[in-house]
Structures are given as structure tokens and as C-alpha cells.
Design a protein around this motif. Structure first.
Motif: not given
Length: 222
Positions: A8, A42, A48
Motif C-alpha cells: 500500500v 495499490d 485498500r
């Protein structure tokens, strides 16, 4: 089947002017792929983290969320705690120790945090890293090394963490790499990784790859 990792990466309100998250997340992903992971990056941080989904390893490489968003902060907190409650591991990078101010559990998850007004770093540049535990699977056989980076100093670190590497400033040791446990979830925090230059260090890449493998290895304990 290779283990799957989700990185992330800081963007939107989790971006800042000082940290090139796209570059560092790409470098982290490259190390993980070299260690045998399938990797997804992401940049939809809140979305997320609110619903991590299927993966064997979550990697957080984000900044301080600005502006605050009460609804998103609550969903992110709930999602992170739900992920950790499954016992799956977490690898956290650099400035992410400043993140998630609306998550009071974050310090306990990570084992330490950046404290505004107390924590600092000397000027970016050549940095000497001392390996503390030469027998741990992450650091075994790795000698002290130099790299270009920031040396986080005076983080508030729990005595429960297992320190693997540190730097020394004015005679005082400051942890830079450690393992920690949160419930049944294993956690590694890597305070290095300010920019892509940090990942030019073969030792840093080796430690990061080993950390990821250790995190997903059956039976690993902090």
C-alpha cells in the motif's frame, strides 16, 4: 504457489513533498519479487486498508494523512485491525511510523512511533547501520553497512520489540529495524527507505527480502 504481497503506497492525502512513495514502493516490490513473492502495489490507501483482501503479507509505505477524514480514518482503522486479527503479518516502512493518528492502536501494532517534537533525524546522507543481532534469520551473516538514507532518532520504542539493527548518535543507540508481535500477527518495522537510493544498498535489500520471508514463514515468532 508463491506468497502474495500487497504494497500500500502513499498517495492522495497520504502523500507528502518529502517522500517519493511511488519510487520506494516500486523498489520494495522489486525486492519482494526477487524473494519469490507475487506483488501488487495499490495507491488507494484508505480503500485498500479498509478491505485488505486476500494476501499473505501486507506492506505499508505511506505518509501522514492530511487532511483528516473521520469516516475514512474509521474504516481504515477497522480494516487494519481486522487484517491483523487474522494473524497475517505486516511489514512497515520508514515514515509510516507517523501514520494513522486516528488509530490509537498503531503504536502498539508497530512497537514504536515517531513522536512529533521529539523524534528527528540528522541530515540525509551517508548513514552507518549497526547490526545488533547476528543470529536472527533476518540479520544472520549481515555485517554493519553504509547507505544513503535518513537515520530516525529518538523514536518512542517499546521495550518489547526485538531490535535487529540500529544507529548510534552522540553515544546513544537508536533502533532502525525491529520485529514485534501484535496478538498472533508478526510485524517488522524498517525505519530506513527514505528514497530509492536507500535500496541501492545490497545489505538493505537483503534485510528487506529476508524480513518478508521471515514474516510469512510458518512458526516464526518475534
Amino acid at each position: 504457489m508463491n506468497p502474495r504481497a500487497v504494497v500500500v503506497s502513499g498517495s492522495g492525502r497520504y502523500a507528502d513533498p518529502w517522500h517519493p512513495f511511488a519510487d520506494t514502493s516500486a523498489r520494495i516490490a522489486g525486492v519482494l519479487r526477487g524473494a519469490g513473492f507475487e506483488v501488487e502495489i495499490d495507491e488507494r490507501v484508505d480503500a485498500r486498508l479498509a478491505d485488505v483482501g486476500e494476501c499473505e503479507l501486507l506492506v505499508v509505505n505511506v505518509g501522514f494523512p492530511d487532511p483528516a477524514d473521520e469516516a475514512a480514518d474509521a474504516a481504515t482503522r477497522a480494516g487494519l485491525l481486522a487484517y491483523l486479527a487474522t494473524g497475517r503479518p505486516l511489514l512497515v516502512s520508514h515514515v509510516s511510523s507517523t501514520s494513522f493518528p486516528a488509530m490509537p492502536e498503531w503504536e502498539g501494532v508497530l512497537g514504536g512511533v515517531w513522536v512529533r517534537g521529539t523524534t528527528f533525524h540528522p541530515e540525509y546522507g551517508p548513514s552507518h547501520v549497526e547490526v545488533v543481532d547476528g543470529r536472527h534469520p533476518i540479520t544472520a551473516g549481515v555485517a554493519d553497512f553504509e547507505l544513503l538514507d535518513e537515520r530516525y532518532t529518538a523514536l518512542r520504542v517499546s521495550p518489547d520489540v526485538h531490535v535487529l539493527a540500529q544507529h548510534t548518535l552522540d553515544g546513544v543507540a537508536h533502533p532502525l529495524l525491529w520485529t514485534h508481535g501484535y496478538g498472533t500477527a508478526r510485524v517488522v518495522y524498517d525505519a530506513l527507505g527514505h528514497d530509492a537510493a536507500s535500496y541501492e544498498s545490497p545489505e538493505h535489500r537483503q534485510l528487506l527480502g529476508r524480513a518478508a520471508l521471515w514474516l510469512v514463514a510458518p512458526g516464526s515468532t518475534p
